[in-house]
Structures are given as C-alpha cells and as structure tokens.
Design a protein around this motif. Structure first.
Motif, PDB file in Angstrom:
ATOM      1  N   MET A   1       0.844  -1.180   0.000  1.00  0.00           N
ATOM      2  CA  MET A   1       0.000   0.000   0.000  1.00  0.00           C
ATOM      3  C   MET A   1       0.886   1.239   0.000  1.00  0.00           C
ATOM      4  N   VAL A   2       0.539   2.191  -0.816  1.00  0.00           N
ATOM      5  CA  VAL A   2       1.258   3.459  -0.918  1.00  0.00           C
ATOM      6  C   VAL A   2       0.328   4.562  -0.433  1.00  0.00           C
ATOM      7  N   SER A   3       0.885   5.521   0.293  1.00  0.00           N
ATOM      8  CA  SER A   3       0.109   6.659   0.774  1.00  0.00           C
ATOM      9  C   SER A   3       0.730   7.951   0.275  1.00  0.00           C
ATOM     10  N   VAL A   4      -0.126   8.876  -0.144  1.00  0.00           N
ATOM     11  CA  VAL A   4       0.291  10.197  -0.607  1.00  0.00           C
ATOM     12  C   VAL A   4      -0.589  11.209   0.106  1.00  0.00           C
ATOM     13  N   ARG A   5       0.004  12.343   0.528  1.00  0.00           N
ATOM     14  CA  ARG A   5      -0.794  13.422   1.104  1.00  0.00           C
ATOM     15  C   ARG A   5      -0.702  14.633   0.180  1.00  0.00           C
ATOM     16  N   TYR A   6      -1.857  15.212  -0.107  1.00  0.00           N
ATOM     17  CA  TYR A   6      -1.931  16.462  -0.843  1.00  0.00           C
ATOM     18  C   TYR A   6      -2.582  17.503   0.063  1.00  0.00           C
ATOM     19  N   ILE A   7      -2.049  18.713   0.027  1.00  0.00           N
ATOM     20  CA  ILE A   7      -2.686  19.857   0.651  1.00  0.00           C
ATOM     21  C   ILE A   7      -3.621  20.436  -0.402  1.00  0.00           C
ATOM     22  N   VAL A   8      -4.882  20.631  -0.042  1.00  0.00           N
ATOM     23  CA  VAL A   8      -5.878  21.126  -0.996  1.00  0.00           C
ATOM     24  C   VAL A   8      -6.580  22.354  -0.427  1.00  0.00           C
ATOM     25  N   ALA A   9      -7.012  23.229  -1.312  1.00  0.00           N
ATOM     26  CA  ALA A   9      -7.684  24.458  -0.883  1.00  0.00           C
ATOM     27  C   ALA A   9      -9.073  24.174  -0.328  1.00  0.00           C
ATOM     28  N   ASP A  10      -9.762  23.168  -0.864  1.00  0.00           N
ATOM     29  CA  ASP A  10     -11.122  22.843  -0.447  1.00  0.00           C
ATOM     30  C   ASP A  10     -11.249  21.320  -0.401  1.00  0.00           C
ATOM     31  N   VAL A  11     -11.230  20.761   0.795  1.00  0.00           N
ATOM     32  CA  VAL A  11     -11.247  19.304   0.963  1.00  0.00           C
ATOM     33  C   VAL A  11     -12.490  18.686   0.326  1.00  0.00           C
ATOM     34  N   ASP A  12     -13.639  19.280   0.530  1.00  0.00           N
ATOM     35  CA  ASP A  12     -14.878  18.690   0.038  1.00  0.00           C
ATOM     36  C   ASP A  12     -14.938  18.703  -1.491  1.00  0.00           C
ATOM     37  N   GLU A  13     -14.458  19.767  -2.112  1.00  0.00           N
ATOM     38  CA  GLU A  13     -14.393  19.835  -3.568  1.00  0.00           C
ATOM     39  C   GLU A  13     -13.419  18.783  -4.099  1.00  0.00           C
ATOM     40  N   ALA A  14     -12.279  18.622  -3.423  1.00  0.00           N
ATOM     41  CA  ALA A  14     -11.292  17.624  -3.844  1.00  0.00           C
ATOM     42  C   ALA A  14     -11.841  16.209  -3.694  1.00  0.00           C
ATOM     43  N   VAL A  15     -12.578  15.945  -2.615  1.00  0.00           N
ATOM     44  CA  VAL A  15     -13.197  14.621  -2.433  1.00  0.00           C
ATOM     45  C   VAL A  15     -14.104  14.308  -3.616  1.00  0.00           C
ATOM     46  N   ALA A  16     -14.962  15.243  -3.985  1.00  0.00           N
ATOM     47  CA  ALA A  16     -15.878  15.029  -5.108  1.00  0.00           C
ATOM     48  C   ALA A  16     -15.110  14.765  -6.398  1.00  0.00           C
ATOM     49  N   PHE A  17     -14.034  15.513  -6.625  1.00  0.00           N
ATOM     50  CA  PHE A  17     -13.232  15.342  -7.834  1.00  0.00           C
ATOM     51  C   PHE A  17     -12.612  13.946  -7.895  1.00  0.00           C
ATOM     52  N   TYR A  18     -11.911  13.548  -6.855  1.00  0.00           N
ATOM     53  CA  TYR A  18     -11.239  12.244  -6.863  1.00  0.00           C
ATOM     54  C   TYR A  18     -12.233  11.091  -6.880  1.00  0.00           C
ATOM     55  N   ARG A  19     -13.345  11.236  -6.152  1.00  0.00           N
ATOM     56  CA  ARG A  19     -14.360  10.182  -6.110  1.00  0.00           C
ATOM     57  C   ARG A  19     -15.101  10.078  -7.447  1.00  0.00           C
ATOM     58  N   ASP A  20     -15.584  11.197  -7.951  1.00  0.00           N
ATOM     59  CA  ASP A  20     -16.464  11.181  -9.117  1.00  0.00           C
ATOM     60  C   ASP A  20     -15.732  11.110 -10.446  1.00  0.00           C
ATOM     61  N   GLN A  21     -14.531  11.673 -10.523  1.00  0.00           N
ATOM     62  CA  GLN A  21     -13.829  11.711 -11.802  1.00  0.00           C
ATOM     63  C   GLN A  21     -12.733  10.661 -11.941  1.00  0.00           C
ATOM     64  N   LEU A  22     -12.148  10.221 -10.821  1.00  0.00           N
ATOM     65  CA  LEU A  22     -11.009   9.299 -10.899  1.00  0.00           C
ATOM     66  C   LEU A  22     -11.245   7.996 -10.138  1.00  0.00           C
ATOM     67  N   ASN A  23     -12.490   7.745  -9.762  1.00  0.00           N
ATOM     68  CA  ASN A  23     -12.901   6.458  -9.179  1.00  0.00           C
ATOM     69  C   ASN A  23     -12.221   6.085  -7.871  1.00  0.00           C
ATOM     70  N   PHE A  24     -11.928   7.062  -7.027  1.00  0.00           N
ATOM     71  CA  PHE A  24     -11.444   6.780  -5.680  1.00  0.00           C
ATOM     72  C   PHE A  24     -12.658   6.492  -4.795  1.00  0.00           C
ATOM     73  N   ASN A  25     -12.451   5.690  -3.747  1.00  0.00           N
ATOM     74  CA  ASN A  25     -13.487   5.415  -2.762  1.00  0.00           C
ATOM     75  C   ASN A  25     -13.168   6.174  -1.483  1.00  0.00           C
ATOM     76  N   LEU A  26     -14.175   6.832  -0.930  1.00  0.00           N
ATOM     77  CA  LEU A  26     -13.995   7.595   0.297  1.00  0.00           C
ATOM     78  C   LEU A  26     -13.881   6.641   1.483  1.00  0.00           C
TER      79      LEU A  26
END
Length: 121
Positions: A1-26
């Motif tokens: 397992m690999v872990s990466v941390r990103y600092i984001v301006a808006d966590v909720d907007e980033a969650v939607a992007f990664y979940r909805d556009q790149l198939n990540f699971n919350l």
C-alpha cells in the motif's frame, strides 16, 4: 500500500473530484479539514492548509507543485475526453515518448496527477 498526502484548498471539492472523476473510494472524511480516499493500492490523504498535523507539517504547506502520483489507464484518450466534459484542467498536452503517453491533470487545488498509458504492442 502506498500513501500520498496532498494539501488542498477545499477538501470537500477535492473529495468530489477524486471520487467522481477518478474512481477513488472515500474511506474517512472530516468535512472541510481532512479526507482519506482509496484507489487500488493507493491511499490519498487530503488536508486543508493548517488543518491537523498533516496540514501544518513543514511550516506553511500549500497546494500545487510538480510532485505527483500516477494513474495508469488503458484508455487515455477516453479518460481525457471524459475529464474535458467536466471542465477538468490539464497542464500542457499529451507527451508521447519513452514507454508510453502521459498528460498532467490538475485537481481543483492545482495538485498534479499524471495520467499514463503504456505503449500498446
């Protein structure tokens, strides 16, 4: 397992992007402050600037930069086309050399994600 941390301006907007556009699971979500998302063997930790230990590590972290993780796809053109339909932002055009083709996608905070497709035989 690999872990990466990103600092984001808006966590909720980033969650939607990664979940909805790149198939990540919350996996975990503290709205506005932190989220953990999973895709295959990657856990992506998203932190708001200044939120928690990850959002404060190293002084005053902020989104952007050039370090990135890669998502390998077998259908690069189809993925790019789908992302263009939702007005996703890219850095430059497709590069075609070496072992395959790649393009840099930006998340809503400007953090890069490399979309990569190996050359087809």
């Amino acid at each position: 397992m690999v872990s990466v941390r990103y600092i984001v301006a808006d966590v909720d907007e980033a969650v939607a992007f990664y979940r909805d556009q790149l198939n990540f699971n919350l996996d975990k979500h503290n709205p506005g402050k932190f989220a953990a998302l999973v895709r295959d063997e990657l856990t992506l930790y998203l932190s708001a600037p200044g939120a928690g230990s990850g959002g404060q590590a190293g002084g005053n972290p902020k989104p952007g930069g050039w370090n990135r993780f890669m998502i390998v796809t077998h259908e690069l053109d189809a993925l790019i086309e789908r992302l263009h339909r939702v007005d996703a932002k890219f850095r430059g055009d497709i590069s075609d050399g070496g072992a395959g083709r790649a393009i840099l996608l930006e998340d809503p905070s400007g953090n890069p994600i490399e979309l990569f497709e190996f050359k087809k035989d």
